[in-house]
Design a protein around this motif. Structure first.
Motif, PDB file in Angstrom:
ATOM      1  N   SER A  61     -12.160   7.136  -6.406  1.00  0.00           N
ATOM      2  CA  SER A  61     -12.058   6.045  -6.326  1.00  0.00           C
ATOM      3  C   SER A  61     -11.941   5.266  -7.458  1.00  0.00           C
ATOM      4  CB  SER A  61     -13.321   5.628  -5.451  1.00  0.00           C
ATOM      5  OG  SER A  61     -12.957   4.303  -5.276  1.00  0.00           O
TER       6      SER A  61
ATOM      7  N   LYS B  60     -17.294   1.035  -3.792  1.00  0.00           N
ATOM      8  CA  LYS B  60     -17.220   0.575  -2.700  1.00  0.00           C
ATOM      9  C   LYS B  60     -18.315   0.762  -1.721  1.00  0.00           C
ATOM     10  CE  LYS B  60     -11.913   1.129  -2.216  1.00  0.00           C
ATOM     11  NZ  LYS B  60     -11.493  -0.325  -2.230  1.00  0.00           N
TER      12      LYS B  60
ATOM     13  N   LYS C  53     -15.726   0.672   2.315  1.00  0.00           N
ATOM     14  CA  LYS C  53     -15.126   1.786   2.566  1.00  0.00           C
ATOM     15  C   LYS C  53     -14.678   1.971   3.929  1.00  0.00           C
ATOM     16  CE  LYS C  53     -17.501   4.744   4.405  1.00  0.00           C
ATOM     17  NZ  LYS C  53     -17.540   5.304   5.849  1.00  0.00           N
TER      18      LYS C  53
ATOM     19  N   THR D 252     -10.882   1.187   4.754  1.00  0.00           N
ATOM     20  CA  THR D 252      -9.841   2.184   4.530  1.00  0.00           C
ATOM     21  C   THR D 252      -9.356   3.080   5.471  1.00  0.00           C
ATOM     22  OG1 THR D 252     -11.207   3.872   3.591  1.00  0.00           O
ATOM     23  CG2 THR D 252     -10.789   2.039   1.917  1.00  0.00           C
TER      24      THR D 252
ATOM     25  N   HIS E  52      -5.054   6.551  -0.337  1.00  0.00           N
ATOM     26  CA  HIS E  52      -4.570   5.112   0.014  1.00  0.00           C
ATOM     27  C   HIS E  52      -4.644   4.346  -1.315  1.00  0.00           C
ATOM     28  CE1 HIS E  52      -4.344   1.672   2.278  1.00  0.00           C
ATOM     29  NE2 HIS E  52      -5.348   1.127   1.462  1.00  0.00           N
TER      30      HIS E  52
ATOM     31  N   SER F 249       0.856  -1.095   0.027  1.00  0.00           N
ATOM     32  CA  SER F 249      -0.169   0.000   0.168  1.00  0.00           C
ATOM     33  C   SER F 249       0.905   1.284   0.051  1.00  0.00           C
ATOM     34  CB  SER F 249      -0.711  -0.110   1.180  1.00  0.00           C
ATOM     35  OG  SER F 249      -0.249   0.110   2.490  1.00  0.00           O
TER      36      SER F 249
ATOM     37  N   TYR G  52      -7.390   2.443  -5.482  1.00  0.00           N
ATOM     38  CA  TYR G  52      -7.003   3.766  -4.949  1.00  0.00           C
ATOM     39  C   TYR G  52      -8.411   4.562  -4.501  1.00  0.00           C
ATOM     40  CZ  TYR G  52      -7.512   5.897  -9.410  1.00  0.00           C
ATOM     41  OH  TYR G  52      -8.059   6.294 -10.880  1.00  0.00           O
TER      42      TYR G  52
END
Length: 971
Positions: free
Chosen positions: A338, A342, A347, A350, A287, A272, A303
């Motif tokens: 995104s 998600k 979500k 994350t 992220h 990551s 991502y």
């Protein structure tokens, strides 16, 4: 010697070939000053403590008294020409020593060597991909003048190759350095080890240094890098390569913003990348992670980037199309980019679960909290603020903000809007506010669900509602068994007060019976349910679907699977169904009260009319008629004085279900009244009578279309009169055909019978003579057995004496020559035993002589002359029998086809030769109506079950019987 760093006291095997200078070399290399003696002595002492005095060599040495230091060149790691320096700091009172290997020197480090120096395994500190490429470049240490102890040792390694941190992008660190530090290496209590790994890479056109603190587990390293004044788009490209989403056009202005400061965190073990930036628009967090199991065709990573705008940031800076949102209080705004959709639960896995309030869609999303009090919707919706979100593309004039309304909205006394979604379209060209949701209504006790939208006009506080009914309305307005679908509703109301009043409503839609759809008209008044009505019209209905809808399960359970198939192929056309609780009028149509159905029917090739009476609890009945059929080979007409065949259907409680036509039929010369049963994929019926006006028969008919009689399949079973006729005719034919053969076979059979009697007589004589011979030979067999027993007894005595002699000889051999007494005694025993053996041998020979004389006697009955003569006579009789049998077989063969049948008749009689058990024929009516058929006969032919299929002409039986007879004689 293997390559290593330290050896001796600290057991460091660095392969450092350091050798002490000879006394001459040492004296030539130093100036005899107090300082030079002091620093040289101190450095040499500490080197001895670290690596031993035999493991280093100075090639040259120069002391700088003014700078309190020295420089020199020596041999290290078997590498000559290694430069080193030493200096003393009077303020800190510390001495610093450092050596640097030439650039072309490659000195690796082994895992065991690192363990000795660091107190832990090097393989746990440094990534596997770097271990083989590390080379030592710098080695230094510090020590205090006061306590004369080494305070710190540093090792600097450089990698000969780049480090690829993640396998889902092209991100690489170059110029890799690993710096290991050991504090207080000589003090076990204070000893501490640490290290860093660093390298550089390009981010948005700038060279960025990444540093990771070494840990005991090298797979858990975190690489931190910082960069300033780069653009957002370039940073994404550096981290992800092609980060653009296929099929999504994103607003470029947002990605052109400058990142004033950015911190990147890369954790290879977690696969990551984390990003934290401060930009001109707001704070950006990101992220990036590799997918565990990417689907086929997907990228192997995902991502999520979150942008938190500054308080004074305006969305109009992104696009003028969003200018209206500048004037609406959208607190807690966030923009989320995104790579994939998600859900809220996904979500929450994350780092942004506390920042993002809902799930996100693929692409760029906007999320915010809207104040409903400022647009005067709080009293309608029942909440003061709510979370809204929208996907953002380059087409910003199409942005639509949506949010879930977690409360119900009451509309009138019998309707509630729930599961609603608030929608705001901020485009200056098409500004609108609406609510999408489900309206739950109650019509005459039935709960219905409509899905649609409410358009809200904020200026005059009015609403327009348009929706379609979800699912189907079963038993609408009491019409049990029916189902209405696709009801549409449109109405308007004011929401200045709550609950919102619901007006009278008229709906139109579809009603379905099975796969067939009809038009439905529904009118209801929530204030007066007696004014409700339902009218249906169909072009076509499958009868089974209608039965399933308008009858109860207890009625339908009596319908067999076969009847269900029949009803599935039965259609009623031009159907009208009405269910009206009370007299009423809808538009221009007047409706009488009641529940009725009528229409035309079409089944198995005939058409007609029928009326249906339906009751959910008692069942369904129908009565009508169909058009007659009159063809050259088949007729269907009315019976019992009726002009048309009748149609009837009965599916009622406690009664056997029936679907049939009733009338008179005529075919194959038979004319009779019957019921034509409607069955799976067609019909069947049965009639009895004189087939072709000749013999009694039962006709079973079946087919799919009565109007196509040529294809009607028949199974005709002939009765006793026909079977008896065929049987008698066949017996006469066979008897006449075999009469001459029968006479010849009767004479030959008489000769065989006589020969068999002679053979049977001699068989008895042979056995009697055998028993007589056996009795006569019994005395001679006894004499021989007695002589054989005497020989066996004499032989056993001789064998015993031989064994005794062998034992005595062994005993004699065991005595010495001087044991005269014992030798004399044993010799005496041997002599007497030999004498006894001589006598016994003489007796044995005599017994054998007697036995040999008796063996000349005959004790085998089969060799007796009397028995031999009897067997010869018996064999002669058998040969005679075989001859007569062959003569008869030859006669049968010479008789050809009639021989077997003639033989059976001679033995069993003519009545047993044939017995007809069954006679029938089958085929399409178009082929058999001329009386020429393929007749199937099951019969016993000479006591053996046989089946025949023969061409048979009912109008020419003699020729057909002859053909049957010939066929049987051929078997």
């Amino acid at each position: 010697m293997r390559s290593s760093l330290f050896r001796h006291r600290l057991k460091l095997s660095w392969s450092i070939s350091l050798f002490l200078l000879s006394s001459n070399a040492f004296s030539n290399s130093f100036t005899a000053t107090p300082y030079s003696d002091s620093i040289e002595e101190t450095v040499r002492l500490k080197l001895n403590e670290l690596i031993g005095n035999k493991n280093y060599s100075f090639q040259s040495l120069k002391v700088n008294s003014e700078k309190n230091g020295l420089t020199g060149v020596g041999t290290f790691f078997k590498k000559p020409g290694v430069g080193f320096t030493a200096s003393y700091d009077s303020l800190s009172k510390k001495t610093f020593f450092e050596l640097r290997l030439p650039d072309n020197s490659k000195v690796g480090i082994g895992n065991r060597d690192a363990s000795d120096l660091m107190g832990k395994s090097l393989k746990d500190l440094i990534p596997k991909t770097l271990r083989s490429s590390l080379s030592l470049r710098v080695f230094n240490f510090k020590f205090d003048k006061e306590d004369k102890k080494i305070s710190e040792v540093n090792l600097t390694f450089e990698s000969l190759k780049d480090l690829k941190l993640l396998d889902f992008n092209a991100f690489r660190l170059k110029g890799i350095k690993t710096i290991l530090t050991i504090e207080h290496p000589q003090d076990s209590q204070k000893k501490r080890t640490s290290g860093i790994l660093e390298g550089t890479t390009g981010i948005a056109g700038k060279n960025v240094l990444f540093t990771a603190k070494l840990k005991s587990n090298s797979d858990a390293l975190e690489y931190i890098g910082k960069v300033e004044d780069v653009d957002f788009s370039g940073t994404l490209t550096s981290l992800l390569g092609d980060w653009k989403l296929g099929g999504f056009s994103l607003p470029q202005k947002l990605f052109d913003i400058k990142l004033a400061s950015t911190e990147l965190s890369i954790i290879p073990a977690k696969k990551s990348i984390g990003l934290s930036s401060v930009s001109t628009f707001g704070v950006i967090s990101g992220h990036i992670a590799k997918k565990a199991k990417p689907k086929k065709g997907e990228k192997d990573h995902s991502y999520l980037f979150m942008i938190e705008p500054h308080k004074d940031a305006k969305l109009s800076k992104i696009s003028e199309h969003l200018k209206l949102l500048d004037n609406i209080d959208l607190s807690k705004q966030v923009l989320v980019l995104s790579s994939e959709k998600k859900s809220k639960s996904e979500k929450d896995k994350t780092p942004f679960k506390d920042k993002i309030s809902s799930g996100v869609k693929k692409g760029l999303n906007m999320m915010a909290s809207i104040d409903l009090t400022k647009i005067k919707l709080d009293h309608l919706i029942g909440v003061k603020d709510m979370i809204v979100s929208a996907p953002i593309t380059s087409k910003l004039d199409n942005v639509v903000l949506e949010g879930d309304i977690n409360t119900n909205i009451q509309i009138g006394p019998n309707a509630t809007l729930s599961n609603a979604v608030f929608r705001l379209t901020p485009s200056p060209k098409d500004f609108s506010v609406s609510i999408l949701g489900e309206m739950h209504t109650n019509i005459s006790g039935d709960k219905l669900l409509f899905r649609g939208g409410v358009e809200l006009v904020l200026t005059d506080q009015t609403m327009n509602f348009m929706a379609m009914m979800e699912g189907q309305w079963n038993d609408p307005l009491g019409a049990r068994g029916l189902a209405v679908k696709d009801l549409g509703i449109q109405m308007g109301a004011s929401f200045t007060t709550t609950p919102i009043p619901l007006p009278n409503v008229a709906l139109t839609g579809q009603v379905f019976i099975g796969d067939f759809a009809g038009a439905a008209s529904v009118s209801f008044d929530s204030r007066n349910p007696s004014k409700n009505m339902l009218a249906l019209q169909y072009n076509k209905i499958e009868l089974l679907d209608l039965v399933n809808l308008v009858t109860s399960p207890s009625i339908r359970r009596n319908i067999s699977p076969q009847l269900q198939k029949t009803l599935r192929g039965f259609y009623s056309e031009n159907v009208v169904i009405e269910s009206v609780p009370a007299p009423m009028q809808v538009l221009e149509t007047y409706y009488e009260p009641g529940f009725r159905m009528q229409g035309t029917i079409a089944i198995v090739g005939v058409k007609g009319e029928a009326g249906f009476d339906m009751d959910y609890d008692n069942g369904m009945t129908a009565h009508g008629s169909v058009d007659p059929i009159k063809l050259a080979i088949f007729e269907l007409k009315g019976a019992n004085g009726k002009p048309k065949p009748g149609f009837s259907l009965s599916i009622e409680r406690n009664k056997r279900p029936v679907v049939a036509l009733n009338g008179g039929v005529k075919l194959l010369g038979v004319e009779a009244a019957t019921d034509v049963h409607l069955v799976d994929n067609g019909y069947n019926f049965m009639v009895n009578g004189k087939v072709f006006n000749l013999f009694q028969g039962a006709i079973a008919a079946r087919g799919q279309d009565l109007s196509k009689a040529v294809d009607m399949q028949l199974n005709v079973t002939m009765q006793n009169d026909f079977r008896n006729f065929i049987e008698n005719q066949l017996k006469n034919y066979v008897t006449n055909a075999t009469s001459e053969s029968i006479k010849k076979l009767q004479k030959a059979q008489s000769n065989v019978k006589k020969a068999q009697q002679t053979v049977d007589s001699w068989s008895a004589n042979v056995e009697q003579i055998r028993q007589l011979v056996i009795k006569d030979q019994a005395k001679d067999r006894a004499k021989i057995q007695k002589a054989r027993d005497a020989v066996n007894a004499a032989q056993r005595k001789v064998d015993g004496l031989n064994n005794t002699l062998r034992k005595l000889e062994r005993e004699k051999a065991g005595y010495k020559k001087h044991q005269l007494v014992k030798l004399s005694a044993v010799n005496t025993k041997i002599a007497s035993t030999k004498t006894a053996r001589f006598t016994a041998t003489k007796t044995l020979n005599g017994a054998k002589h007697v036995l040999n004389g008796l063996t000349k006697l005959n004790i085998d009955p089969e060799k007796d002359g009397r028995l031999i003569s009897a067997r010869a006579s018996h064999r002669s009789a058998q040969l005679t029998l075989e001859g007569t049998q062959k003569t008869m077989d030859g006669l049968i063969w010479s008789l050809g086809k009639t021989g077997k049948a003639a033989k059976f008749i001679v033995e069993k009689g003519s009545d047993a030769v044939v017995n007809i058990r069954r006679a029938s024929f089958a085929g399409a009516l178009g082929k058999v109506h001329g009386a020429k058929v393929d007749l199937d006969i099951e019969l016993d032919w000479m006591n053996k079950r046989e089946t025949l299929r023969m061409k048979f002409d009912f109008y020419n039986t003699a020729e057909s019987i002859a053909g049957m007879g010939k066929s049987l004689l051929e078997k």
